[in-house]
Structures are given as C-alpha cells and as structure tokens.
Write an enzyme that holds these catalytic residues in place. Structure first.
Site, short mmCIF file in Angstrom:
data_model
loop_
_atom_site.label_atom_id
_atom_site.label_comp_id
_atom_site.label_asym_id
_atom_site.label_seq_id
_atom_site.Cartn_x
_atom_site.Cartn_y
_atom_site.Cartn_z
N ASN A 9 -6.24 -1.30 -3.76
CA ASN A 9 -5.67 -0.14 -3.06
C ASN A 9 -5.92 -0.34 -1.57
O ASN A 9 -7.04 -0.15 -1.10
CB ASN A 9 -6.35 1.13 -3.59
CG ASN A 9 -5.92 2.37 -2.82
OD1 ASN A 9 -4.98 2.32 -2.01
ND2 ASN A 9 -6.61 3.49 -3.06
N LYS A 11 -4.95 1.39 0.82
CA LYS A 11 -5.00 2.68 1.54
C LYS A 11 -4.12 2.61 2.80
O LYS A 11 -3.13 1.87 2.80
CB LYS A 11 -6.46 3.07 1.83
CG LYS A 11 -7.30 3.06 0.54
CD LYS A 11 -8.63 3.71 0.65
CE LYS A 11 -9.35 3.65 -0.69
NZ LYS A 11 -10.65 4.32 -0.68
N HIS A 95 -5.66 10.28 -6.61
CA HIS A 95 -6.77 9.61 -5.92
C HIS A 95 -7.63 10.68 -5.23
O HIS A 95 -7.12 11.67 -4.73
CB HIS A 95 -6.24 8.60 -4.89
CG HIS A 95 -7.33 7.73 -4.35
ND1 HIS A 95 -8.17 8.16 -3.36
CD2 HIS A 95 -7.76 6.50 -4.72
CE1 HIS A 95 -9.07 7.20 -3.12
NE2 HIS A 95 -8.84 6.18 -3.93
N GLU A 97 -8.99 10.86 -2.44
CA GLU A 97 -8.66 11.19 -1.05
C GLU A 97 -7.50 12.18 -1.00
O GLU A 97 -7.40 13.00 -0.09
CB GLU A 97 -8.37 9.90 -0.26
CG GLU A 97 -9.68 9.16 0.00
CD GLU A 97 -9.58 7.64 0.03
OE1 GLU A 97 -8.46 7.11 0.16
OE2 GLU A 97 -10.63 6.99 -0.10
N GLU A 167 -13.23 7.03 -10.59
CA GLU A 167 -13.74 6.73 -9.25
C GLU A 167 -14.64 7.88 -8.81
O GLU A 167 -14.14 8.91 -8.31
CB GLU A 167 -12.59 6.59 -8.26
CG GLU A 167 -11.66 5.45 -8.55
CD GLU A 167 -10.90 5.02 -7.29
OE1 GLU A 167 -10.94 3.84 -6.96
OE2 GLU A 167 -10.30 5.88 -6.63
N GLY A 173 -16.04 4.04 -0.71
CA GLY A 173 -16.17 3.68 0.70
C GLY A 173 -17.56 3.93 1.26
O GLY A 173 -17.75 3.96 2.48
N SER A 212 -16.72 1.19 -4.23
CA SER A 212 -17.62 0.17 -3.67
C SER A 212 -17.80 -1.05 -4.58
O SER A 212 -18.90 -1.61 -4.65
CB SER A 212 -18.97 0.79 -3.28
OG SER A 212 -18.79 1.77 -2.27
P1 13P Z 1 -13.81 1.38 -2.00
O1 13P Z 1 -13.70 0.16 -2.89
O2 13P Z 1 -13.55 1.08 -0.56
O3 13P Z 1 -15.08 2.13 -2.24
O4 13P Z 1 -12.62 2.36 -2.43
C1 13P Z 1 -12.43 2.64 -3.77
C2 13P Z 1 -11.14 3.33 -3.92
O5 13P Z 1 -10.97 4.45 -3.48
C3 13P Z 1 -10.04 2.62 -4.57
O6 13P Z 1 -8.98 3.45 -4.87
#
Ligand code: 13P
Length: 249
Positions: A9, A11, A95, A97, A167, A173, A212
């Site tokens: 992803n 982002k 997701h 976010e 997740e 992150g 992560s």
């Molecule tokens: P990270 O791997 O940067 O923690 O992000 C995970 C994520 O949100 C994947 O969709």
C-alpha cells in the site's frame, strides 16, 4: 491450502516516475515468486503508469479507496468501475486512515465493499482496533463489529471474492508491530467467527496482517497458522525491503 499474498500500500506517496520504478520492481518480484500473489496499490492517478510498467507480469494492481456510489455527479470521487478500467483488480476498503482520519463509518465501509464487488473488484477489507480499544480489552469486539457490518449488508458468501486485512491502528506506521502471537490471536478469532457461518469459506479466505511489517519480522508473522501474508505500508516503498517481505511469504 491458502495461497500467500503480499500487497504494498503506497498510500499518498511518490510521483509517476516512482510508481513506474516501484511497479517494475514489483513485477520482477511477482515473476520470481510464482508461488505467492504479489500486488501493489498505487494512488489512483498512478494506476495506469504502474499497469504499463508491470505489463506482462503477474503483479496484481489495486487501488486504496473507491467511491461509495457508482458513476454520476459526485465531484472528486473515483468509482470502482473507473478503477477496474485503469487495471485495478483489488481495492482496499476500510483502511484505518480512512476510518479514523477521514471519518468513514462501518456503514460506509460496507457500502464501499458492496460497490467494489459490483464493479468486479476484489475488496481487501481492513479491520483493526485503536490502542485505547486494545487497552480496554475490546480488540475482538471491535474487529468483529467491523466484520459484521460488511456481512450484514453483503452476506457471508461475499467473502468468497474478498480478502481481509487485520491492521491494528497502533501498529501502523509506528514501528511497533503486533507480536506474532497477538496477531495470530486476532486472525484466529476472525476465522472462527467466519467458520461459525461457513466453515469452507473460513478455511479459504485469506487474512493478511498489516502494521510495521519489515523484512526482519515478516517471516515470524507469516509463520502463524492464520496469517496468510501482509499488507505493507512504509516498507513497500523500499524495493529491497518489500522483496525481503515477499520472500518471507
Ligand atoms: P506500515 O507498514 O507503514 O505500518 O503501514 C501499514 C498499513 O497501513 C498498510 O495498509
């Protein structure tokens, strides 16, 4: 036996040239690792460039979001049909976010899940608890509520054409990964909730872990019985790191 899947992803990162370079690297990985599904999820404006760069390879392409409506007067939105037309086969829904930064409710996520399937896309349904929810002991209740919102609208059979991604919000992150045991516990809980309604589907549906994941912790996570691969954020922007994660799967 479930086939492992690793999705990157990206982002809201990169320019067109980055998308082309990352997609080329992903395409080479997908060719080199025929035993797993490798995919990337560019920003939708980079989908066409990524598709061109990966042409002829088995790299899966997906989007990070879709509109909760089909084509029409929804300024600024992008429909599932448009994403499919640009080469996407998968799309993230729910997701964290989007749930927590953009305020998407369980009901909106369920609508998007339905729209994705109606457009012929495979929804990757993201579920996960915040740190407060984990500390309050409500992790399982939260992920099951998020799952149930989709099943209530779309039915259990919809999972035959979907992927689930657990997740934990506190692991995204932050560099703080769920331990393999913590992740496995939630994956097993989700799978057993699905098995109560349809045991065959539960044994087939892929549940990815995200939060992560790095080259150094991927193998331990993916070794868990109910973890079928990963949804990778930051590390998917670093080709060597993404390659190490895919090899671990
Ligand atoms: P990270 O791997 O940067 O923690 O992000 C995970 C994520 O949100 C994947 O969709």
């Amino acid at each position: 036996m479930r086939r492992a899947m690793v999705l990157g992803n990206w982002k809201m990162n990169g320019r067109r040239a980055d998308a082309v370079a990352w997609a080329r690297a992903g395409a080479a990985l997908a060719v080199a690792l025929p035993g797993i599904d490798v995919g990337v999820l560019p920003a939708c404006v980079h989908l066409a460039a990524a598709r061109e760069a990966a042409q002829g390879s088995p790299l899966l392409l997906g989007a990070q979001n879709l509109a909760a409506w089909s084509d029409g007067a929804y300024t600024g939105e992008v429909s599932g049909a448009m994403l499919a037309d640009c080469g996407a086969s998968h799309v993230l829904v729910g997701h964290s976010e989007r749930r927590h930064v953009l305020g998407e409710s369980d009901a909106v996520v369920a609508e998007k899940f339905e729209r994705a399937q109606a457009a012929g896309l495979v929804p990757v349904l993201c579920l996960g608890e915040t740190l407060d929810e984990r500390e309050a002991g409500s992790t399982e209740a939260v992920v099951l509520r998020q799952l149930d919102a989709v099943l209530a609208r779309c039915g259990i059979a919809s999972l035959a054409r979907a992927v689930i991604a657990y997740e934990p919000v506190w692991a995204i992150g932050t560099g703080r990964t769920a331990s393999p045991a913590q992740a496995q516990e939630v994956h097993a809980c989700l799978r057993s909730a699905i098995a109560k309604r349809d045991a065959m589907l539960a044994s087939l549906v892929r549940i990815l872990y995200g939060g992560s994941v790095k080259g150094s912790n991927a193998a331990q996570l993916f070794a868990q019985a109910d973890i079928d691969g990963g949804l990778i954020g930051g590390a998917s922007l670093v080709p060597d790191e993404f390659a190490a994660i895919c090899r671990a799967a």
